[in-house]
Every structure is written in structure tokens, then in C-alpha cells.
Design an enzyme around this catalytic site. Sequence first.
Site, PDB file in Angstrom:
ATOM      1  N   HIS A  61     -13.233   2.620   1.156  1.00 47.87           N
ATOM      2  CA  HIS A  61     -12.661   3.037  -0.163  1.00 47.87           C
ATOM      3  C   HIS A  61     -12.889   4.500  -0.293  1.00 47.87           C
ATOM      4  O   HIS A  61     -13.871   4.935  -0.459  1.00 47.87           O
ATOM      5  CB  HIS A  61     -13.393   2.288  -1.311  1.00 47.87           C
ATOM      6  CG  HIS A  61     -12.644   2.621  -2.666  1.00 47.87           C
ATOM      7  ND1 HIS A  61     -11.929   1.436  -3.381  1.00 47.87           N
ATOM      8  CD2 HIS A  61     -12.567   3.608  -3.423  1.00 47.87           C
ATOM      9  CE1 HIS A  61     -11.452   1.889  -4.457  1.00 47.87           C
ATOM     10  NE2 HIS A  61     -11.740   3.409  -4.327  1.00 47.87           N
ATOM     11  N   HIS A  63     -10.054   8.297  -1.012  1.00 47.39           N
ATOM     12  CA  HIS A  63      -8.892   8.805  -1.657  1.00 47.39           C
ATOM     13  C   HIS A  63      -8.512  10.077  -0.678  1.00 47.39           C
ATOM     14  O   HIS A  63      -9.015  11.053  -1.352  1.00 47.39           O
ATOM     15  CB  HIS A  63      -8.969   9.031  -3.206  1.00 47.39           C
ATOM     16  CG  HIS A  63      -9.198   7.920  -3.947  1.00 47.39           C
ATOM     17  ND1 HIS A  63      -8.073   7.225  -4.621  1.00 47.39           N
ATOM     18  CD2 HIS A  63     -10.007   7.142  -4.211  1.00 47.39           C
ATOM     19  CE1 HIS A  63      -8.344   5.875  -5.264  1.00 47.39           C
ATOM     20  NE2 HIS A  63      -9.924   5.830  -4.983  1.00 47.39           N
ATOM     21  N   GLN A 156      -1.733   4.627  -9.219  1.00 47.59           N
ATOM     22  CA  GLN A 156      -2.936   5.265  -9.926  1.00 47.59           C
ATOM     23  C   GLN A 156      -2.648   5.037 -11.654  1.00 47.59           C
ATOM     24  O   GLN A 156      -3.655   4.734 -12.345  1.00 47.59           O
ATOM     25  CB  GLN A 156      -3.061   6.759  -9.567  1.00 47.59           C
ATOM     26  CG  GLN A 156      -3.786   7.426 -10.632  1.00 47.59           C
ATOM     27  CD  GLN A 156      -5.314   7.498 -10.397  1.00 47.59           C
ATOM     28  OE1 GLN A 156      -5.737   8.255  -8.989  1.00 47.59           O
ATOM     29  NE2 GLN A 156      -6.178   6.911 -11.119  1.00 47.59           N
ATOM     30  N   HIS A 214      -8.287  -1.568  -7.420  1.00 47.79           N
ATOM     31  CA  HIS A 214      -9.309  -0.864  -8.351  1.00 47.79           C
ATOM     32  C   HIS A 214      -9.421  -2.136  -9.224  1.00 47.79           C
ATOM     33  O   HIS A 214      -8.551  -2.223 -10.004  1.00 47.79           O
ATOM     34  CB  HIS A 214      -8.657   0.501  -8.637  1.00 47.79           C
ATOM     35  CG  HIS A 214      -8.904   1.775  -7.825  1.00 47.79           C
ATOM     36  ND1 HIS A 214      -8.621   1.652  -6.689  1.00 47.79           N
ATOM     37  CD2 HIS A 214      -9.820   2.654  -7.837  1.00 47.79           C
ATOM     38  CE1 HIS A 214      -8.556   2.710  -6.130  1.00 47.79           C
ATOM     39  NE2 HIS A 214      -9.668   3.283  -6.499  1.00 47.79           N
ATOM     40  N   GLU A 217     -12.940  -1.105 -13.386  1.00 45.22           N
ATOM     41  CA  GLU A 217     -13.877   0.243 -12.920  1.00 45.22           C
ATOM     42  C   GLU A 217     -13.974   0.869 -14.533  1.00 45.22           C
ATOM     43  O   GLU A 217     -13.419   1.839 -15.020  1.00 45.22           O
ATOM     44  CB  GLU A 217     -13.174   0.978 -12.298  1.00 45.22           C
ATOM     45  CG  GLU A 217     -13.832   2.409 -12.088  1.00 45.22           C
ATOM     46  CD  GLU A 217     -13.124   3.310 -11.260  1.00 45.22           C
ATOM     47  OE1 GLU A 217     -12.026   3.223 -10.881  1.00 45.22           O
ATOM     48  OE2 GLU A 217     -13.993   4.384 -10.791  1.00 45.22           O
ATOM     49  N   ASP A 313     -15.366   6.887  -1.886  1.00 44.89           N
ATOM     50  CA  ASP A 313     -14.360   6.946  -2.867  1.00 44.89           C
ATOM     51  C   ASP A 313     -14.092   8.525  -2.824  1.00 44.89           C
ATOM     52  O   ASP A 313     -12.709   8.868  -2.764  1.00 44.89           O
ATOM     53  CB  ASP A 313     -15.281   6.665  -4.174  1.00 44.89           C
ATOM     54  CG  ASP A 313     -13.975   6.243  -5.332  1.00 44.89           C
ATOM     55  OD1 ASP A 313     -12.933   6.285  -4.869  1.00 44.89           O
ATOM     56  OD2 ASP A 313     -14.432   6.009  -6.349  1.00 44.89           O
TER      57      ASP A 313
HETATM   58 FE   FE2 Z   1     -11.264   4.843  -5.986  1.00 48.30          FE
END
Ligand code: FE2
Length: 430
Positions: A61, A63, A156, A214, A217, A313
Site C-alpha cells: 500500500h 502512493h 481519491q 481504502h 479510514e 502508505d
Molecule cells: Fe493510502
Amino acid sequence: MDLIIRRAMLPPRVAPQAKHAVDIGIEAGRIVAVEANLAAVARDEIDAAGSLVTPPFVDPHFHMDATLSYGLPRVNASGTLLEGIALWGELKPHLMQEALIERAMQYCDWAVARGLLAIRSHVDVCDPRLLAVEALVEVKRRVAPYLDLQLVAFPQDGVLRSAGAFENLKRSIAMGVDVVGGIPHFERTMADGAQSVRMLCEYAAKQGLRVDMHCDESDDPMSRHIETLAAETQRLGLHGRVTGSHLTSMHSMDNYYVSKLLPLMRESGVSAIANPLINITLQGRSDTYPKRRGMTRVPEMMAAGINVAFGHDCVMDPWYSLGSGDMLEVAHMGLHVAQMTGVEGMHACFDAVTVNGARILGLEDYGVAPGCAANLVLLDARDPVEAIRLRAARLAVISRGKVVSRAPAARAALSLEGRPSEVDFKLHRD
Ligand code: FE2
């Protein structure tokens, strides 16, 4: 053979039968032999001298479209999730493709030096230019000879909430993105979130793709999207191909509800990813005291038979100013936050940054056995627990049978048996 690594100790859970040091023979990018005192010669040899050789670290995971953008156009002064999201919104319109590729390639160099040879990265698909998608597809092509990079189409701003996001997501899959992403807790309502999970899972099933969302969260104990994700996985027969990332709300959920949820996740073969560095800094942020930790229920899920991995992450981006691509640092934080200090628990945390992530990515030739890809890391540690304790130096990193990185040893001054040669005790005593 091309390469033999002599006298290697293997992680006990990767190779339970190997109690003693073994030699690993490598030919044409593949492991061809794992045995004691291998009677063969090779063009190159590495003497592990009883140190740990492990299959590479896996970050399931990440970005990569945002990484190493620290300070662009400004830093996250408060260090909070909300300012991070606002900052990413400011940065997005100014992203330049070449600069993004350069930053991602730099991060891949860092990763390789730390023995991290497989990464699943989310890429934001809400920008209709799909500039980040194009850039990361190019990065994936460039690093393919030495690093497995898997991309997730990540809406996103919400696949329903952001106009055109679903179309963009489909376009990004056509451009070479591998996995279907989502962010149900960010849709306008709980019902919209559930609808987004259904829609995205149906699309993935039709296309034969994996799913990684996701999910939940937040600190909201009533968030229920992981339940929907598991139920949709079962309905559509996606067992073993679906992952819920973060799942931080589970930390705050009612215990009775969780006692029903975990068996459902197990039954549907849904994997889970916790991101210890990020979860512990972003969640529970507005609590007074007592303050929630905010990481999902890692040991409980493992005990229920759910595959759980740890992700990094973020590294030096709008959400997190720290990090260096070191999955041992991630395991170290995960171990502490989850209070997994028992012997089994510490080994399970090493699995969470190696083999469990490999299962999520579907890396079929991962491991240390004849036939596996010759992707290996020689650590300056004797076992996984010492590796986590020291965030051990990666003495050698081998990708597709080739040594791609080396680093000097540092353990002598840091183990019970070693002599602290760099420290002049006489000086301190006088
Ligand atoms: Fe993430």
C-alpha cells in the site's frame, strides 16, 4: 550457476524445515537449489556467514504519485489528514509529468536499496488529464527489470462524488493500471459508499481484476464498508482477490459487531492492510484523553485466519513528512502499536512486510525455494526479530539473480555477542 549465496539462515516461517544454514544456487534469474553444502560452482559467490536471507520486502500500500513531494508547494504545517488532503488539492494542478516520474524513480532507488522489490501503489484517477497515471505506467515500464510495481486506480475524491471519476478509472485500466481501487467512506453518504463498493466490485469481476479499496479510514465506529466489501466479494466470487486497506474504524467498532465481521472477512478471503506509521499519526487525532491508537485490529484478524499485511502508505508527501522506504521501520511501528511483542507476534510482523503482502499482490514466484524468482535480501541480522529490532542493514539486495545494491555491516556494536569495537570504553570510564 550464476550466483551462490553460502551459509544463509532463512526466516523460520518462510522455510520451516531449514533449521541450519543453507546454500542458495541461482541461475538465469531463478533459484535452482536450496541445500546445505551445495556441491556446485558459480561465477559469483556471497558468503552470508550465518546471516538472514529473506525474500524481498513487499509494500502492498503506497502512493507513488505523491511521494517525495515534501515542501511542494508548502509543507503540511499541522501534520493532520485534513491539511494533507487540502495540500494535495493545491499540488495536483501543478504536477508535471517529468518531475513526477523523476520523484517516483528516485523513490524506487531508495526502495531497492532497502530490499523492497515489490510495491502496490495507488494512483489518483480523479484528474481528467490522467497525468499521474501516464507517469506511473511509464515508471512501471522502466523499473520492470528489477522491481514489481503494481498500480491501483484510486478515485481519491470518490468515484460517485467526483464527476467523471468512474470513466477516468476505466480509462486508466485501459492504459495499464492493474487493480480497481475505491474510497467508500469518502462518498457523500453511507449508502453512496456501499453503492460505490458494489459498482467497483462488479466492474472488477467483469474485467477479471483484483480490488483494493481504502476502506473505513476514519475513527467512525459505525463505518460499515468493509462488511459490504466482504459481502460483495462473496456474491461475485472474488475470493482471494480483494483487499481492504486501512480499516481504521475497526479500532473503534463495537466488539460484538467485530465478532461477526471477522468471520465474514475470513469466509470471503478478503485480505487486510494496516499502515502503522500513518494510522498512528492521522487517526484519533481529535480525541482528548484517553486517545485511541487508530490502527485496525491486526492480531485479532490474524488469529481469525485473515491475511494481514503492513503498508508504508506515504513517504515525504502531503500526509507524512517522514519515511525512507524501509519496511522494517513499518514492521517495527506495527509491532509496537499492535502490542505484538510475543515471539509469535514479532515473527508475524515480519511476515506482514514480506510474504503476506506478496499474497495480496499475487506474486506467484515469491519465496526461497527452487523455481522461485531469485529476489533476495541479505540482512545484517540472524533472524527476523533481530532484523526488526535493528532495522538491519541490507548487506546485499538481489533482484532477478543480480546483485543490485550493497551496504556495509553495522551489527557488531549492537548485539549481545558482538564487541562494540567503535566505542572507546576507556574514554568513558576516565
Ligand atoms: Fe493510502
